[in-house]
Design a protein around this motif. Structure first.
Motif, PDB file in Angstrom:
ATOM      1  N   MET A  94      12.238 -23.782 -23.345  1.00 30.18           N
ATOM      2  CA  MET A  94      11.357 -24.258 -24.395  1.00 30.18           C
ATOM      3  C   MET A  94       9.966 -24.455 -23.789  1.00 30.18           C
ATOM      4  SD  MET A  94      14.121 -26.939 -25.979  1.00 30.18           S
ATOM      5  CE  MET A  94      13.196 -27.394 -27.442  1.00 30.18           C
TER       6      MET A  94
ATOM      7  N   LEU B  68      10.994 -32.155 -29.836  1.00 25.46           N
ATOM      8  CA  LEU B  68      11.119 -30.827 -29.252  1.00 25.46           C
ATOM      9  C   LEU B  68      11.915 -29.868 -30.119  1.00 25.46           C
ATOM     10  CD1 LEU B  68      11.961 -31.970 -25.604  1.00 25.46           C
ATOM     11  CD2 LEU B  68       9.715 -31.497 -26.588  1.00 25.46           C
TER      12      LEU B  68
ATOM     13  N   GLY C 142      14.782 -27.547 -31.207  1.00 26.09           N
ATOM     14  CA  GLY C 142      15.695 -26.777 -30.369  1.00 26.09           C
ATOM     15  C   GLY C 142      17.083 -26.649 -30.958  1.00 26.09           C
TER      16      GLY C 142
ATOM     17  N   SER D 223      17.011 -24.493 -24.659  1.00 24.18           N
ATOM     18  CA  SER D 223      17.811 -24.309 -25.866  1.00 24.18           C
ATOM     19  C   SER D 223      18.829 -23.197 -25.642  1.00 24.18           C
ATOM     20  CB  SER D 223      16.922 -23.972 -27.065  1.00 24.18           C
ATOM     21  OG  SER D 223      16.380 -25.129 -27.644  1.00 24.18           O
TER      22      SER D 223
ATOM     23  N   CYS E 189      14.995 -20.310 -34.815  1.00 22.20           N
ATOM     24  CA  CYS E 189      14.730 -20.899 -33.492  1.00 22.20           C
ATOM     25  C   CYS E 189      13.597 -21.930 -33.511  1.00 22.20           C
ATOM     26  CB  CYS E 189      14.426 -19.810 -32.477  1.00 22.20           C
ATOM     27  SG  CYS E 189      15.717 -18.563 -32.327  1.00 22.20           S
TER      28      CYS E 189
ATOM     29  N   THR F 257      11.197 -24.881 -32.656  1.00 18.39           N
ATOM     30  CA  THR F 257      10.809 -25.682 -31.495  1.00 18.39           C
ATOM     31  C   THR F 257       9.620 -26.545 -31.892  1.00 18.39           C
ATOM     32  OG1 THR F 257       9.420 -23.869 -30.693  1.00 18.39           O
ATOM     33  CG2 THR F 257      11.640 -24.040 -29.784  1.00 18.39           C
TER      34      THR F 257
END
Length: 265
Positions: free
Chosen positions: A100, A126, A128, A230, A242, A244
């Protein structure tokens, strides 16, 4: 095998694992110390030392400049993607690891509280995959005196917890939310575990695990690295494109079983 079945099971149940001497003797540790020293002497001056903190030498302005540069260290990138770390994460259930955009080196001066974080979950900021992890690597002794982290074992099983907004930042799809913007909105009464570790140790924890910073009250600066990873094999992660934290925020990313219970401060 880098870990036993018992250790793997304990990680699943507790949400974290402390592996002593995991990186002991690895050349990358020396490379990181050397690069920090090189950057420090360039930014701070020739008197810079990893083991000394003098506010007359390291002003707040220079400290901020140093801290920002540490994120881009070549040796930190090599540590983040090292085979040993990635193989460990695969054994811990992160089938296809993906870094990440938030791996960093942390620098905690003695008796500094400005950047301490209260109880929180990394997932909140974050995002993830459901099984995303933080790899926490101390570069010296960490304990109650030198500062460390405390964790709440098994708290990751509760998923994303209620939170509150503590800033005036607008809630928009692509606006990043940091720890100065949102915070946990519930009391923490569970028993905590203080991480006591040495150089060469590695601590891995699920990003939904409740944890907080412990103040460094020693006379030495504390150095530590945080790597965030991740799992691209997580079906939920792929289905949700996905997410983030640098591209989306928790208000536009519903984790399974989580209903927004956020509130204004």
């Amino acid at each position: 095998m880098l870990i036993t079945k018992e250790e793997s099971h304990r990680f699943v149940e507790d949400g974290f694992i402390h592996l002593k001497n995991f990186l002991q003797g690895e050349p990358i540790l020396g490379d990181i110390f050397n690069e920090i020293t090189q950057i420090g002497r360039h930014v701070i001056g020739p008197e810079f030392s990893l083991k000394v903190f003098d506010r007359n030498i390291i002003t707040k302005e220079k400290q901020s400049l140093l801290y920002d540069r540490l994120h881009y260290m070549l040796s930190l990138s090599r540590l983040s993607s090292s085979n040993k770390i990635m193989d460990l994460l695969v054994e811990l259930g992160v089938e296809l690891p993906a870094l990440m955009g938030c791996c960093n080196m942390r620098f905690d001066p003695p008796n500094n509280t400005e950047h301490l974080f209260d109880w929180h979950q990394d997932t909140l900021y974050l995002l993830g995959s459901l099984n995303a992890v933080t790899v926490w690597i101390p570069f010296g002794k960490v304990d109650k005196e030198h500062g460390s982290i405390e964790v709440i074992p098994a708290s990751h099983k509760d998923g994303v917890l209620p939170f509150k907004i503590i800033s005036n930042k607008p809630i928009m799809d692509d606006v990043q939310f940091l720890q100065r913007d949102i915070a946990l909105d519930m009391p923490v009464s569970q028993s905590a575990t203080l991480i006591e570790a040495e150089l060469g140790d590695v601590i891995v924890f699920n990003q939904m695990l409740l944890h907080r910073s412990v103040k460094n009250v020693s006379q030495l600066p504390r150095w530590s690295a945080q790597l965030r990873v991740s799992d691209l094999m997580d079906p939920w992660f792929i289905k949700n494109k996905c997410p983030t934290g640098d591209k989306k925020n928790i208000f536009y990313c519903d984790y399974p079983g989580f209903q927004h219970k956020s509130s204004k401060l």
